[in-house]
Scaffold this motif. Structure first.
Motif, mmCIF file in Angstrom:
data_model
loop_
_atom_site.group_PDB
_atom_site.id
_atom_site.type_symbol
_atom_site.label_atom_id
_atom_site.label_comp_id
_atom_site.label_asym_id
_atom_site.label_seq_id
_atom_site.Cartn_x
_atom_site.Cartn_y
_atom_site.Cartn_z
ATOM 1 N N HIS A 80 62.964 5.208 18.488
ATOM 2 C CA HIS A 80 63.210 3.936 17.664
ATOM 3 C C HIS A 80 62.002 3.164 17.554
ATOM 4 C CE1 HIS A 80 66.541 5.115 20.372
ATOM 5 N NE2 HIS A 80 67.211 4.295 19.957
ATOM 6 N N GLU B 83 68.229 7.782 15.704
ATOM 7 C CA GLU B 83 68.104 6.455 15.663
ATOM 8 C C GLU B 83 67.005 5.789 14.680
ATOM 9 O OE1 GLU B 83 70.536 4.422 16.323
ATOM 10 O OE2 GLU B 83 69.817 3.476 18.170
ATOM 11 N N ASN C 191 63.682 7.958 23.612
ATOM 12 C CA ASN C 191 64.610 8.828 23.675
ATOM 13 C C ASN C 191 65.551 8.586 22.323
ATOM 14 O OD1 ASN C 191 65.221 5.713 23.904
ATOM 15 N ND2 ASN C 191 67.062 6.247 25.078
ATOM 16 N N CYS C 192 66.382 9.549 22.207
ATOM 17 C CA CYS C 192 66.864 10.764 22.993
ATOM 18 C C CYS C 192 66.280 12.265 22.851
ATOM 19 C CB CYS C 192 68.180 10.763 22.985
ATOM 20 S SG CYS C 192 69.124 9.416 23.789
ATOM 21 N N GLY D 246 77.131 0.961 19.476
ATOM 22 C CA GLY D 246 76.630 1.839 20.745
ATOM 23 C C GLY D 246 76.104 3.038 20.551
ATOM 24 N N ASP E 82 75.967 7.567 20.640
ATOM 25 C CA ASP E 82 76.812 8.977 20.579
ATOM 26 C C ASP E 82 76.376 9.713 21.771
ATOM 27 O OD1 ASP E 82 78.302 10.867 19.461
ATOM 28 O OD2 ASP E 82 77.068 11.444 17.866
ATOM 29 N N CYS F 91 73.512 4.791 17.603
ATOM 30 C CA CYS F 91 73.743 6.198 17.164
ATOM 31 C C CYS F 91 75.129 6.349 17.033
ATOM 32 C CB CYS F 91 72.952 7.023 17.851
ATOM 33 S SG CYS F 91 73.285 7.329 19.622
ATOM 34 N N TYR G 60 76.567 5.200 26.136
ATOM 35 C CA TYR G 60 75.927 6.453 26.716
ATOM 36 C C TYR G 60 74.830 6.169 27.869
ATOM 37 C CZ TYR G 60 73.125 10.593 27.268
ATOM 38 O OH TYR G 60 72.593 11.897 27.655
ATOM 39 N N GLU G 61 73.806 5.586 27.257
ATOM 40 C CA GLU G 61 72.645 5.186 28.268
ATOM 41 C C GLU G 61 72.414 3.752 28.484
ATOM 42 O OE1 GLU G 61 70.521 3.530 26.502
ATOM 43 O OE2 GLU G 61 70.565 4.247 24.526
ATOM 44 N N LYS H 166 70.491 1.416 27.596
ATOM 45 C CA LYS H 166 70.209 0.118 26.645
ATOM 46 C C LYS H 166 71.836 -0.455 26.310
ATOM 47 C CE LYS H 166 67.138 2.746 24.259
ATOM 48 N NZ LYS H 166 66.583 2.988 23.002
HETATM 49 FE FE1 FS2 Z 1 71.414 6.920 20.749
HETATM 50 FE FE2 FS2 Z 1 69.902 7.666 22.795
HETATM 51 FE FE3 FS2 Z 1 69.580 4.121 20.630
HETATM 52 FE FE4 FS2 Z 1 70.318 5.285 22.831
HETATM 53 S S1 FS2 Z 1 69.578 7.802 20.332
HETATM 54 S S2 FS2 Z 1 71.933 7.050 23.095
HETATM 55 O O1 FS2 Z 1 69.151 6.484 23.801
HETATM 56 O O2 FS2 Z 1 69.106 4.418 22.336
HETATM 57 O O3 FS2 Z 1 71.298 4.935 20.787
#
Ligand code: FS2
Ligand code: SF4
Length: 542
Positions: free
Chosen positions: A236, A260, A303-304, A394, A396, A423, A482-483, A485
């Motif tokens: 991010h 993201e 992340n992720c 939110g 994925d 995502c 999922y996480e 945030k």
């Molecule tokens: Fe996705 Fe992973 Fe954006 Fe989260 S890329 S689940 O940590 O922050 O949404």
């Protein structure tokens, strides 16, 4: 080890040996220790703040190390050992700076204030070890919501946007999870306050991003590839992207976003780089397959990250709060810049990315762009062309149950519009759902970091329709988490009084039956069920 902080916690209870995410048991234990010492730091730093002897470096340390414990961020055992050592040192320094009378005023110090490298192993420090299941549940919600708060505050901080009120609240929140005198009501108040601070931090981050890089513009983002070697950037962190684009300019190396980072393609500040090609691939959990095919170096800015395969391990780099043993980490220099030349040199000898998709997808509908067509949107609602907005923001995740979100998007009536951020969008942003009189049926506000845009859009709609209550808008919420945030974004919505949120694909493992009851009674929060059932519930709301 016990970890239940994400939606993929084993059997919707918790991971006990190694994490489903790949986090090793010993790393999870080190993260628990680090978190406990952050509470110790917070105990003293609150007093340092009151005495006016706090240091800015402490804010950064707390934000970054707390962020490192967020799901899929840092898997590196040595990094956590080093952070623990630094944390003890910092805690002692803060304590040493306190005026003598401050400590003299304390009758007896709580265990969190006296923890040492020698005794930490013998203490029962994990939040999960709290006996009362409701107190435990609220402490966990707070701990995870604060992780989201720390992560977003970190993103604003690296762009020079700071808010001491947020840092102080993180410290208060951390300390309150160790205070046995706090009852359910008080902790619930802290949880909602965390949500309020969530709105503030998202507003701050929005300001940081848009003042630094401009307002995102509706953009057709290329999802195909060119025939030159490339660097893939994920996570991010927009500042990392800016530096990477600057350093790759004129080198013949292309830059692509992943996961993201996709919404970065819509910022005016990045469009000027002609080696910024577009987005490659999908959301985080597809990285095995997609990183292999990319052929060039990959930079994970936050992340992720998931444990990398041997086949591409030599070309994946970490930076910032991300870590994984055996990978090259790009450190920030004294002046705050980063040198990405190792990636650039490797890219020069890499093959171009293998194509996996072609065409374009639309991004860049953050608040400014959405509000620039507000008249059109309001008119479409008034004339019945748009019957409802469905917020499907939110995260994925890899579980096959998440096909629900694709099916739900497909099954939505053609006069509905999806508002998204995060995502989660990858479950439906390539479906070609069309538009309503030029308004796309998927309005993509950006990263999960950009969730504030959804709040602004909802508030502006309420104003335009003369509604005092945000719940009277033709907006439904079908959120995927999922996480941590996403935990914060959920708390932020609750703090704004948003009711009737459908949450899935499962409710958090850390919600006790009584806490769920409170959330149902006060906010009418409900778990998702089937597409058919939820469609009825979500479209019926008026
Ligand atoms: Fe996705 Fe992973 Fe954006 Fe989260 S890329 S689940 O940590 O922050 O949404
Ligand atoms: Fe399990 Fe999620 Fe914790 Fe990883 S972050 S150990 S998958 S609960």
């Amino acid at each position: 080890m016990f970890c239940n902080q994400c939606q993929e916690a084993l059997n919707v209870k918790g991971c006990t040996k190694n994490g489903v995410c790949g986090k090793k048991g010993e790393v999870a234990d080190l993260q628990d220790r680090l978190l406990y010492i952050l509470k110790s730091i917070s105990f003293y730093n609150l007093k340092a703040r009151a005495a006016g002897v706090n240091e800015e470096a402490t804010d950064r340390f707390v934000l970054d190390s707390y962020f490192a414990t967020l799901t899929n961020t840092n898997f590196d055992k040595q990094e956590f050992e080093s952070l623990i050592n630094k944390a003890f040192k910092l805690r002692d320094e803060i304590k040493g700076k306190l005026p003598a009378e401050v400590l003299a005023a304390e009758k007896s110090l709580p265990a969190v204030a006296t923890v040492t490298p020698e005794n930490i192993g013998s203490l029962d420090i994990a939040v999960h070890s709290t006996q009362d299941e409701d107190i435990r549940s609220l402490r966990e919600i707070l701990t995870f919501g604060l992780k989201g708060l720390a992560a977003y505050a970190h993103h604003a901080y690296v762009l020079g946007y700071k808010d001491e009120g947020i840092y102080e609240f993180i410290e208060k929140g951390l300390v309150s999870t160790t205070d046995d005198s706090l009852d359910m009501e008080t902790l619930l108040g802290m949880v909602l306050e965390c949500g309020k601070k969530g709105v503030s931090v998202l507003a701050l981050l929005d300001k940081a991003n848009t003042e630094t890089y401009g307002n995102p513009e509706p953009t057709a983002v290329n999802i195909g590839v060119r025939d030159r070697p490339g660097i893939l950037i994920s996570g991010h962190d927009l500042r990392d992207l800016e530096q990477l684009l600057e350093q790759t300019k004129g080198t013949g190396i292309d830059v692509y976003t992943h996961g993201e980072m996709l919404p970065a393609n819509a910022y005016p500040a990045f469009k000027k780089y002609d080696n910024f090609v577009g987005n490659y691939g999908n959301s985080w959990w597809k990285q095995y397959e997609e990183f292999e095919k990319f052929n060039g170096p990959i930079l994970m800015t936050t992340n992720c990250i998931i444990p990398p395969r041997e086949s591409y391990k030599n070309r994946i780099y970490t930076t910032g709060v991300v870590g994984f043993e055996g990978l090259t980490h790009i450190y920030e220099k004294e002046d705050g810049t980063k040198d990405f030349s190792p990636l650039i040199e490797q890219a020069k000898t890499s093959k171009p990315p293998e194509p996996i998709e072609s065409g374009t997808i639309t991004a860049g509908f953050a608040h400014e762009a959405a509000l620039s067509v507000a008249d059109k949107i309001i008119d479409a609602v008034k004339t019945g062309k748009i019957s409802r907005f469905v917020v499907m923001a939110g995260c994925d995740g890899r579980h096959k149950e998440r096909a629900y979100y694709t099916d739900f998007a497909k099954a939505l009536p053609e006069d509905t519009v999806i508002l998204t951020a995060g995502c989660a969008k990858y479950r439906y942003n390539k479906l070609d759902l069309g538009d309503i009189g030029g308004i796309p049926r998927v309005i993509d506000a950006g990263q999960c970091n950009d969730s504030y845009s959804l709040v602004v859009i909802a508030q502006k709609l309420a104003e335009a329709f003369g509604l005092e209550n945000i719940n009277d808008l033709p907006v439904s919420y079908n959120i995927a988490w999922y996480e941590q945030k996403a935990v914060l974004v959920l708390l932020a919505l609750l703090s704004l009084g948003v009711k009737n949120i459908t949450l899935g694909p499962t409710l958090p493992a850390f919600l006790s039956p009584n806490v769920i009851k409170v959330l149902v009674e006060n906010f009418n929060l409900r778990p998702n069920t089937t597409v058919e059932e939820d469609m009825k519930v979500l479209l019926k709301q008026a």
